[in-house]
Design an enzyme around this catalytic site. Structure first.
Site, PDB file in Angstrom:
ATOM      1  N   CYS A   1      46.967  18.598  42.151  1.00 28.90           N
ATOM      2  CA  CYS A   1      46.780  17.949  40.857  1.00 28.90           C
ATOM      3  C   CYS A   1      46.178  18.978  39.907  1.00 28.90           C
ATOM      4  O   CYS A   1      45.207  19.656  40.253  1.00 28.90           O
ATOM      5  CB  CYS A   1      45.840  16.745  41.001  1.00 28.90           C
TER       6      CYS A   1
ATOM      7  N   CYS B   1      42.289  17.743  38.942  1.00 31.86           N
ATOM      8  CA  CYS B   1      41.158  17.738  39.884  1.00 31.86           C
ATOM      9  C   CYS B   1      41.331  18.687  41.060  1.00 31.86           C
ATOM     10  O   CYS B   1      40.391  18.902  41.823  1.00 31.86           O
ATOM     11  CB  CYS B   1      40.886  16.322  40.397  1.00 31.86           C
TER      12      CYS B   1
ATOM     13  N   CYS C   1      57.718  17.628  47.997  1.00 32.77           N
ATOM     14  CA  CYS C   1      57.467  16.751  49.132  1.00 32.77           C
ATOM     15  C   CYS C   1      55.990  16.350  49.069  1.00 32.77           C
ATOM     16  O   CYS C   1      55.112  17.153  49.366  1.00 32.77           O
ATOM     17  CB  CYS C   1      57.793  17.503  50.422  1.00 32.77           C
TER      18      CYS C   1
END
Length: 161
Positions: free
Chosen positions: A124, A127, A148
């Protein structure tokens, strides 16, 4: 005697590093959201923590997100950052939610070689939570990429009319 002290010094230096990092933030300078290990454990389920912080992999075909075809957005389970859209999702047959691309700026890339070879890793962008990996065996008619992604690392937000 000198060898003994040299070995002892090396052992002490290496062992001091072991627990010192356990309560530090995850690359705080690189991501907008930074938490201590204790804070991550408190805000994530045990399975999410294993995948997103310790970079484990959930079992294939275990995610309820595999079958979602409803228009909407997949967000990071740790911080809510938008990472994927249903329109980029496809059935790869691998057992994990798969996408041919991420939302622009939603993910960050790195690499890992935990299996003895280098793989492109997806985090991400907000974060730093581990999401999954990118492979070059996706749909040739679009990007040729297969993101994936561990379903436990995301939540689905259906598109509202």
């Amino acid at each position: 005697m000198k060898k003994f002290f040299l070995v002892l010094l090396v052992v002490i230096a290496v062992s001091c590093n072991g627990n010192a990092q356990k309560n530090q933030t995850k690359s705080s300078a690189k991501y907008n959201v930074s938490k201590t290990d204790t804070e991550w454990k408190a805000s994530l389920t045990a399975e999410q923590y294993a995948v997103m912080i310790n970079e484990a992999t959930e079992p294939p075909f275990s995610s309820e997100l595999n079958d979602i075809k409803t228009p909407g957005t997949f967000v990071c389970a740790a911080c809510g950052n938008e990472v994927y859209e249903t329109k980029y999702k496809f059935d790869s047959g691998t057992g994990w939610p798969s996408f041919d691309r991420a939302i622009k700026g939603g993910v960050a890339y790195g690499s890992d070689s935990k299996l003895g070879y280098s793989r492109d890793e997806v985090h991400c962008a907000n974060c730093g939570g581990h999401l999954g990996h990118v492979f070059d065996d996706g749909p040739k008619e679009t990007t040729g990429k297969r993101h994936c992604i561990n379903g436990v690392a995301m939540k689905f937000v259906p598109k509202t009319k």
